[in-house]
Design a protein around this motif. Structure first.
Motif, PDB file in Angstrom:
ATOM      1  N   ASP A 262       0.878  -1.170   0.000  1.00  0.00           N
ATOM      2  CA  ASP A 262       0.000   0.000   0.000  1.00  0.00           C
ATOM      3  C   ASP A 262       0.909   1.210   0.000  1.00  0.00           C
ATOM      4  O   ASP A 262       1.804   1.325   0.848  1.00  0.00           O
ATOM      5  CB  ASP A 262      -0.910   0.009   1.239  1.00  0.00           C
ATOM      6  N   ALA A 263       0.717   2.119  -0.954  1.00  0.00           N
ATOM      7  CA  ALA A 263       1.586   3.294  -1.086  1.00  0.00           C
ATOM      8  C   ALA A 263       0.862   4.544  -0.614  1.00  0.00           C
ATOM      9  O   ALA A 263      -0.295   4.776  -0.966  1.00  0.00           O
ATOM     10  CB  ALA A 263       2.025   3.451  -2.540  1.00  0.00           C
ATOM     11  N   HIS A 264       1.559   5.358   0.200  1.00  0.00           N
ATOM     12  CA  HIS A 264       0.975   6.612   0.700  1.00  0.00           C
ATOM     13  C   HIS A 264       1.978   7.738   0.545  1.00  0.00           C
ATOM     14  O   HIS A 264       3.068   7.699   1.118  1.00  0.00           O
ATOM     15  CB  HIS A 264       0.574   6.476   2.173  1.00  0.00           C
ATOM     16  N   LEU A 265       1.616   8.765  -0.240  1.00  0.00           N
ATOM     17  CA  LEU A 265       2.489   9.926  -0.414  1.00  0.00           C
ATOM     18  C   LEU A 265       2.336  10.816   0.812  1.00  0.00           C
ATOM     19  O   LEU A 265       1.268  11.349   1.064  1.00  0.00           O
ATOM     20  CB  LEU A 265       2.113  10.674  -1.701  1.00  0.00           C
ATOM     21  N   ASP A 266       3.415  10.952   1.580  1.00  0.00           N
ATOM     22  CA  ASP A 266       3.349  11.633   2.876  1.00  0.00           C
ATOM     23  C   ASP A 266       3.499  13.146   2.775  1.00  0.00           C
ATOM     24  O   ASP A 266       2.783  13.894   3.433  1.00  0.00           O
ATOM     25  CB  ASP A 266       4.451  11.088   3.804  1.00  0.00           C
ATOM     26  N   MET A 267       4.440  13.620   1.968  1.00  0.00           N
ATOM     27  CA  MET A 267       4.662  15.068   1.887  1.00  0.00           C
ATOM     28  C   MET A 267       5.521  15.410   0.680  1.00  0.00           C
ATOM     29  O   MET A 267       6.291  14.583   0.184  1.00  0.00           O
ATOM     30  CB  MET A 267       5.334  15.592   3.160  1.00  0.00           C
ATOM     31  N   ILE A 268       5.370  16.647   0.209  1.00  0.00           N
ATOM     32  CA  ILE A 268       6.206  17.191  -0.848  1.00  0.00           C
ATOM     33  C   ILE A 268       7.316  18.017  -0.186  1.00  0.00           C
ATOM     34  O   ILE A 268       7.060  18.744   0.774  1.00  0.00           O
ATOM     35  CB  ILE A 268       5.395  18.091  -1.810  1.00  0.00           C
ATOM     36  N   VAL A 269       8.529  17.896  -0.689  1.00  0.00           N
ATOM     37  CA  VAL A 269       9.677  18.592  -0.117  1.00  0.00           C
ATOM     38  C   VAL A 269      10.323  19.447  -1.212  1.00  0.00           C
ATOM     39  O   VAL A 269      10.715  18.928  -2.267  1.00  0.00           O
ATOM     40  CB  VAL A 269      10.703  17.602   0.474  1.00  0.00           C
ATOM     41  N   GLN A 270      10.429  20.739  -0.953  1.00  0.00           N
ATOM     42  CA  GLN A 270      10.943  21.666  -1.947  1.00  0.00           C
ATOM     43  C   GLN A 270      12.476  21.616  -2.034  1.00  0.00           C
ATOM     44  O   GLN A 270      13.151  21.246  -1.067  1.00  0.00           O
ATOM     45  CB  GLN A 270      10.485  23.092  -1.619  1.00  0.00           C
ATOM     46  N   PRO A 271      13.028  22.010  -3.182  1.00  0.00           N
ATOM     47  CA  PRO A 271      14.494  21.992  -3.367  1.00  0.00           C
ATOM     48  C   PRO A 271      15.261  22.791  -2.316  1.00  0.00           C
ATOM     49  O   PRO A 271      16.403  22.450  -1.997  1.00  0.00           O
ATOM     50  CB  PRO A 271      14.668  22.614  -4.762  1.00  0.00           C
ATOM     51  N   SER A 272      14.639  23.824  -1.749  1.00  0.00           N
ATOM     52  CA  SER A 272      15.318  24.664  -0.757  1.00  0.00           C
ATOM     53  C   SER A 272      15.643  23.922   0.537  1.00  0.00           C
ATOM     54  O   SER A 272      16.409  24.419   1.364  1.00  0.00           O
ATOM     55  CB  SER A 272      14.456  25.885  -0.427  1.00  0.00           C
ATOM     56  N   CYS A 273      15.085  22.734   0.710  1.00  0.00           N
ATOM     57  CA  CYS A 273      15.333  21.939   1.922  1.00  0.00           C
ATOM     58  C   CYS A 273      16.594  21.088   1.808  1.00  0.00           C
ATOM     59  O   CYS A 273      16.907  20.322   2.733  1.00  0.00           O
ATOM     60  CB  CYS A 273      14.135  21.039   2.221  1.00  0.00           C
ATOM     61  N   PHE A 274      17.309  21.219   0.694  1.00  0.00           N
ATOM     62  CA  PHE A 274      18.499  20.394   0.455  1.00  0.00           C
ATOM     63  C   PHE A 274      19.726  21.252   0.195  1.00  0.00           C
ATOM     64  O   PHE A 274      19.629  22.400  -0.232  1.00  0.00           O
ATOM     65  CB  PHE A 274      18.293  19.493  -0.775  1.00  0.00           C
ATOM     66  N   MET A 275      20.888  20.637   0.442  1.00  0.00           N
ATOM     67  CA  MET A 275      22.180  21.211   0.056  1.00  0.00           C
ATOM     68  C   MET A 275      22.977  20.114  -0.643  1.00  0.00           C
ATOM     69  O   MET A 275      23.223  19.066  -0.026  1.00  0.00           O
ATOM     70  CB  MET A 275      22.925  21.725   1.289  1.00  0.00           C
ATOM     71  N   PRO A 276      23.388  20.327  -1.899  1.00  0.00           N
ATOM     72  CA  PRO A 276      22.975  21.411  -2.788  1.00  0.00           C
ATOM     73  C   PRO A 276      21.526  21.244  -3.205  1.00  0.00           C
ATOM     74  O   PRO A 276      20.956  20.157  -3.044  1.00  0.00           O
ATOM     75  CB  PRO A 276      23.924  21.243  -3.974  1.00  0.00           C
ATOM     76  N   ARG A 277      20.940  22.295  -3.753  1.00  0.00           N
ATOM     77  CA  ARG A 277      19.534  22.239  -4.159  1.00  0.00           C
ATOM     78  C   ARG A 277      19.370  21.391  -5.427  1.00  0.00           C
ATOM     79  O   ARG A 277      20.039  21.641  -6.421  1.00  0.00           O
ATOM     80  CB  ARG A 277      19.001  23.647  -4.446  1.00  0.00           C
TER      81      ARG A 277
END
Length: 292
Positions: free
Chosen positions: A182-197
């Motif tokens: 069973d697959a559940h999409l939990d959240m979207i994460v924007q590029p700004s949350c990473f290093m490097p983007r």
């Protein structure tokens, strides 16, 4: 609670102090948002009863949070340059074991036996795109003893995993994942949350591994072969895909007969079929082969 690794300033400091360089071939993007990391642990449902297998710990940002929720964390890191860094960033934790290995060459079953008394573990990872599907399918197809798989992947890939018939993202990966989970999409994460983007948005998706298959096809290998054929040439009809790529010895007229016996228009396309439909197709083809 130890100092958070996952702040922009701390991450930058660790990278500079250790002279670390990101490697494109490993798809390295470190999370720098502590709230996201805490949410990942919650989405995975990690408790003090759990042994967690983490794939690709990087500098330990997520590993740290998992260790604070879990009984034990086994982190598999392919980049040997990160091992001495991890020994420093995670020095305050006695429930983490870091191994410098390629996850696709790691004896996961042995880890489960050794670390969790052969009981299902939880898998958590921030996965680079190029290796997402091979890792997930290795866990599922080889029936590792896994309870849940909570992964950060490209948003497009997460959407593909949970897509259904008629969705533009629907394809072979959708069916493969949903056959086992069973697959559940939990959240979207924007590029700004990473290093490097990264250039695109990411998403966290949790796959709950089912104790039994959702559907029962007479031949599992044949089932996946037909799914692969159906999506091999998306613009073509299911009939043409099966005839061109099926390699099962049926003429076009015989394929037409199989499809019409199921009440389907031979012009139907693979993306219109549900996982249950593919099971029906498998059984019909299996019976036809028996009568060849």
């Amino acid at each position: 609670m130890a100092e958070r690794i996952s702040t922009p300033s701390r991450t930058k400091q660790i990278i500079e102090e250790n002279g670390f360089y990101f490697k494109k071939n490993f798809g390295q993007n470190f999370l720098i948002d502590s709230n996201i990391l805490g949410n990942i642990a919650e989405c995975a449902g990690v408790t003090k009863e759990d042994c967690v297998l983490e794939i690709g710990p990087g500098i330990g940002s997520l590993t740290q949070v998992l260790a604070e929720h879990a009984r034990e964390v086994v982190a598999i890191e392919i980049d040997s340059n990160l091992i001495p860094i991890l020994s420093k960033t995670l020095a305050d934790y006695d429930n983490i074991e870091v191994r410098n290995q390629d996850i696709l060459k790691t004896d996961i079953d042995a880890i489960i036996r050794e670390k969790n008394n052969d009981r299902p573990i939880k898998v958590v990872a921030n996965l680079p795109y190029y290796i997402t599907t091979p890792i997930i399918m290795d866990l599922l197809e080889n029936e590792r003893k896994v309870d849940t798989i909570t992964v950060m992947v490209q948003k497009e890939v997460a959407e593909r995993m949970q897509a259904g018939p008629g969705d533009k993202e629907y394809g072979a990966l959708s069916i493969a994942v949903q056959y086992y989970c069973d697959a559940h999409l939990d959240m979207i994460v924007q590029p700004s949350c990473f290093m490097p983007r990264p250039k695109v948005a990411s998403a966290v998706i949790t796959l709950k591994v089912l104790p039994e298959r959702k559907i029962a096809a007479k031949d599992e290998e044949l089932f996946f072969h037909l799914v692969k054929c159906a999506f091999g040439q998306r613009r073509k009809t299911l009939l043409n895909c099966l005839f061109n790529q099926g390699n099962l010895g049926f003429s076009k007229e015989e394929w037409t007969e199989i499809l019409t016996s199921l009440g389907w228009d031979p012009r139907v396309r693979g993306e219109a079929l549900s996982i249950e439909d593919f099971a029906k197709l498998t059984d019909a083809v299996f019976e036809a082969k028996q009568n060849q």
